[in-house]
Design a protein around this motif. Structure first.
Motif, PDB file in Angstrom:
ATOM      1  N   GLY A 174      -4.606 -25.730  -8.378  1.00 44.47           N
ATOM      2  CA  GLY A 174      -6.243 -25.467  -8.045  1.00 44.47           C
ATOM      3  C   GLY A 174      -6.405 -24.231  -7.195  1.00 44.47           C
ATOM      4  N   ILE A 175      -5.212 -23.427  -6.709  1.00 45.33           N
ATOM      5  CA  ILE A 175      -5.438 -22.283  -6.055  1.00 45.33           C
ATOM      6  C   ILE A 175      -5.993 -21.009  -6.842  1.00 45.33           C
ATOM      7  N   PRO A 176      -7.061 -20.420  -6.279  1.00 52.86           N
ATOM      8  CA  PRO A 176      -7.668 -19.602  -7.212  1.00 52.86           C
ATOM      9  C   PRO A 176      -6.804 -18.395  -7.368  1.00 52.86           C
ATOM     10  N   TYR A 177      -7.067 -17.689  -8.657  1.00 50.23           N
ATOM     11  CA  TYR A 177      -6.172 -16.391  -8.666  1.00 50.23           C
ATOM     12  C   TYR A 177      -6.828 -15.207  -9.320  1.00 50.23           C
ATOM     13  N   GLU A 178      -6.480 -14.203  -9.092  1.00 41.99           N
ATOM     14  CA  GLU A 178      -7.113 -12.934  -9.669  1.00 41.99           C
ATOM     15  C   GLU A 178      -6.185 -11.887 -10.340  1.00 41.99           C
ATOM     16  N   LYS A 179      -6.683 -11.257 -11.422  1.00 39.62           N
ATOM     17  CA  LYS A 179      -5.663 -10.596 -11.925  1.00 39.62           C
ATOM     18  C   LYS A 179      -6.246  -8.877 -11.465  1.00 39.62           C
ATOM     19  N   GLN A 180      -5.008  -8.308 -11.046  1.00 44.04           N
ATOM     20  CA  GLN A 180      -5.274  -6.890 -10.641  1.00 44.04           C
ATOM     21  C   GLN A 180      -4.391  -5.955 -11.521  1.00 44.04           C
ATOM     22  N   THR A 181      -4.863  -5.182 -12.362  1.00 45.85           N
ATOM     23  CA  THR A 181      -4.222  -4.243 -13.207  1.00 45.85           C
ATOM     24  C   THR A 181      -3.402  -3.346 -12.518  1.00 45.85           C
ATOM     25  N   GLY A 182      -3.774  -3.105 -11.388  1.00 43.90           N
ATOM     26  CA  GLY A 182      -3.305  -1.828 -10.415  1.00 43.90           C
ATOM     27  C   GLY A 182      -2.023  -2.362 -10.110  1.00 43.90           C
ATOM     28  N   LEU A 183      -1.404  -3.747 -10.180  1.00 38.24           N
ATOM     29  CA  LEU A 183      -0.363  -4.304  -9.899  1.00 38.24           C
ATOM     30  C   LEU A 183       0.821  -4.126 -10.859  1.00 38.24           C
ATOM     31  N   ASN A 184       0.327  -3.583 -12.181  1.00 38.01           N
ATOM     32  CA  ASN A 184       1.279  -3.441 -13.420  1.00 38.01           C
ATOM     33  C   ASN A 184       2.442  -2.617 -13.082  1.00 38.01           C
ATOM     34  N   GLU A 185       3.422  -2.821 -13.691  1.00 39.23           N
ATOM     35  CA  GLU A 185       4.610  -2.266 -13.723  1.00 39.23           C
ATOM     36  C   GLU A 185       4.329  -0.630 -14.287  1.00 39.23           C
ATOM     37  N   ILE A 186       5.081   0.133 -13.776  1.00 41.66           N
ATOM     38  CA  ILE A 186       5.048   1.605 -14.222  1.00 41.66           C
ATOM     39  C   ILE A 186       5.139   1.502 -15.877  1.00 41.66           C
TER      40      ILE A 186
ATOM     41  N   CYS B 174       7.418   0.975  -0.466  1.00 37.15           N
ATOM     42  CA  CYS B 174       7.486   2.291   0.148  1.00 37.15           C
ATOM     43  C   CYS B 174       6.234   2.824   0.866  1.00 37.15           C
ATOM     44  N   TRP B 175       4.954   3.003   0.119  1.00 42.49           N
ATOM     45  CA  TRP B 175       3.917   3.629   0.762  1.00 42.49           C
ATOM     46  C   TRP B 175       3.255   2.421   1.845  1.00 42.49           C
ATOM     47  N   LEU B 176       3.438   0.987   1.569  1.00 42.74           N
ATOM     48  CA  LEU B 176       2.869   0.225   2.472  1.00 42.74           C
ATOM     49  C   LEU B 176       3.461   0.282   3.940  1.00 42.74           C
ATOM     50  N   THR B 177       4.835   0.759   3.957  1.00 38.98           N
ATOM     51  CA  THR B 177       5.623   1.076   5.171  1.00 38.98           C
ATOM     52  C   THR B 177       5.628   2.332   5.544  1.00 38.98           C
ATOM     53  N   ALA B 178       4.577   3.232   5.009  1.00 35.61           N
ATOM     54  CA  ALA B 178       4.430   4.607   5.330  1.00 35.61           C
ATOM     55  C   ALA B 178       5.759   5.494   5.218  1.00 35.61           C
ATOM     56  N   LYS B 179       6.425   5.097   3.992  1.00 33.02           N
ATOM     57  CA  LYS B 179       7.698   5.936   3.661  1.00 33.02           C
ATOM     58  C   LYS B 179       7.466   6.717   2.401  1.00 33.02           C
ATOM     59  N   PRO B 180       7.991   7.915   2.301  1.00 31.86           N
ATOM     60  CA  PRO B 180       7.655   8.656   1.145  1.00 31.86           C
ATOM     61  C   PRO B 180       8.281   8.045  -0.089  1.00 31.86           C
ATOM     62  N   LEU B 181       7.465   8.322  -1.018  1.00 32.94           N
ATOM     63  CA  LEU B 181       8.107   7.474  -2.162  1.00 32.94           C
ATOM     64  C   LEU B 181       9.319   7.899  -2.689  1.00 32.94           C
ATOM     65  N   ALA B 182       9.958   8.980  -2.160  1.00 33.46           N
ATOM     66  CA  ALA B 182      11.135   9.295  -2.614  1.00 33.46           C
ATOM     67  C   ALA B 182      12.247   8.460  -2.307  1.00 33.46           C
TER      68      ALA B 182
ATOM     69  N   ILE C  19      -4.714  -3.203  -3.730  1.00 33.11           N
ATOM     70  CA  ILE C  19      -4.350  -3.315  -2.244  1.00 33.11           C
ATOM     71  C   ILE C  19      -5.484  -3.522  -1.384  1.00 33.11           C
ATOM     72  N   ASP C  20      -6.429  -2.443  -1.611  1.00 35.55           N
ATOM     73  CA  ASP C  20      -7.539  -2.308  -0.963  1.00 35.55           C
ATOM     74  C   ASP C  20      -8.485  -3.596  -1.150  1.00 35.55           C
ATOM     75  N   ALA C  21      -8.457  -4.146  -2.555  1.00 30.14           N
ATOM     76  CA  ALA C  21      -9.143  -5.423  -2.797  1.00 30.14           C
ATOM     77  C   ALA C  21      -8.636  -6.555  -1.931  1.00 30.14           C
ATOM     78  N   ILE C  22      -7.241  -6.595  -2.014  1.00 32.93           N
ATOM     79  CA  ILE C  22      -6.649  -7.845  -1.328  1.00 32.93           C
ATOM     80  C   ILE C  22      -7.009  -7.809   0.200  1.00 32.93           C
ATOM     81  N   LEU C  23      -6.969  -6.671   0.834  1.00 31.43           N
ATOM     82  CA  LEU C  23      -7.176  -6.388   2.102  1.00 31.43           C
ATOM     83  C   LEU C  23      -8.530  -6.333   2.623  1.00 31.43           C
ATOM     84  N   SER C  24      -9.542  -6.302   1.508  1.00 32.06           N
ATOM     85  CA  SER C  24     -10.944  -6.540   1.938  1.00 32.06           C
ATOM     86  C   SER C  24     -11.424  -8.028   2.202  1.00 32.06           C
TER      87      SER C  24
END
Length: 211
Positions: free
Chosen positions: A73-85, A162-170, A136-141
């Motif tokens: 019964g936990i609500p869920y939400e689809k966020q296509t921004g989380l899709n694989e590359i 990477c970007w959540l922890t402020a590291k370069p994507l490289a 992520i903005d939607a989740i944090l909102s």
């Protein structure tokens, strides 16, 4: 200071994973028998956690991975921004020798800092990060959702961490992952920072080795 706890998992195994087939955002595969067993093992280990929301990508392998939580019964939400590359023209193929050289050159380019370079017919890490930021903005909102479960994909997870922890994507390849691994993160609303408390944890899958 208000916090949000994020349980970030990669989906369970699919036959494409097992066979080494390239599986990006354009391949909507199902979990295989092992993947379903991994999903159940994770559920049995974490069903006590008071998740207020479950977030999934637009691909069914993430829904199938967390289906037992949704059935509680936990609500869920689809966020296509989380899709694989999107791996573009390589998706659905088992890489041969020429393809392996292509991947090696691609990963080396990304590791050297050229994260704007897209896959052939697909996406770049920069493009993936841009769409992830919307999700992520939607989740944090929603600060009232203090504990959430997020199911997504391997390469996309590396880019996200990477970007959540402020590291370069490289540096994305420093974040290891495997099917149904767990990263546990804390987000501090006041300082707008993420801390990784648990990385690539698969201890919940140990029971599968005993079967």
């Amino acid at each position: 200071m208000q916090q949000k706890t994020i349980y970030l998992i990669r989906h369970g195994e699919t036959d494409f994973n097992r066979r080494g087939v390239v599986q990006g955002s354009g391949v909507d595969s199902d979990l295989n028998e092992m993947g379903r067993a991994q999903a159940m093992a994770f559920f049995q280990a974490y069903q006590h956690v008071p998740f207020q929301k479950v977030y999934i990508s637009g691909l069914q392998r993430t829904y199938q991975t967390v289906e037992s939580f949704i059935e509680l019964g936990i609500p869920y939400e689809k966020q296509t921004g989380l899709n694989e590359i999107s791996w573009g023209i390589m998706e659905g193929k088992v890489p041969g020798n020429t393809d392996n050289e292509y991947y090696r050159n691609l990963i080396e380019s990304w590791s050297s800092g050229n994260t704007a370079l897209p896959t052939d017919g697909g996406e770049s890490p920069d493009e993936v990060a841009a769409r992830q930021k919307v999700a992520i903005d939607a989740i944090l909102s929603r600060p009232n959702e203090e504990t959430v479960l997020v199911a997504m994909h391997g390469r996309a997870m590396r880019i996200l961490l990477c970007w959540l922890t402020a590291k370069p994507l490289a540096m994305m390849d420093q974040f290891e992952h495997s099917n149904l691994c767990l990263y546990k993160l804390r987000y501090e609303y006041g300082s707008n920072t993420f801390t990784i408390d648990v990385a690539n944890d698969t201890s919940h899958l140990l029971t599968l080795a005993l079967v």
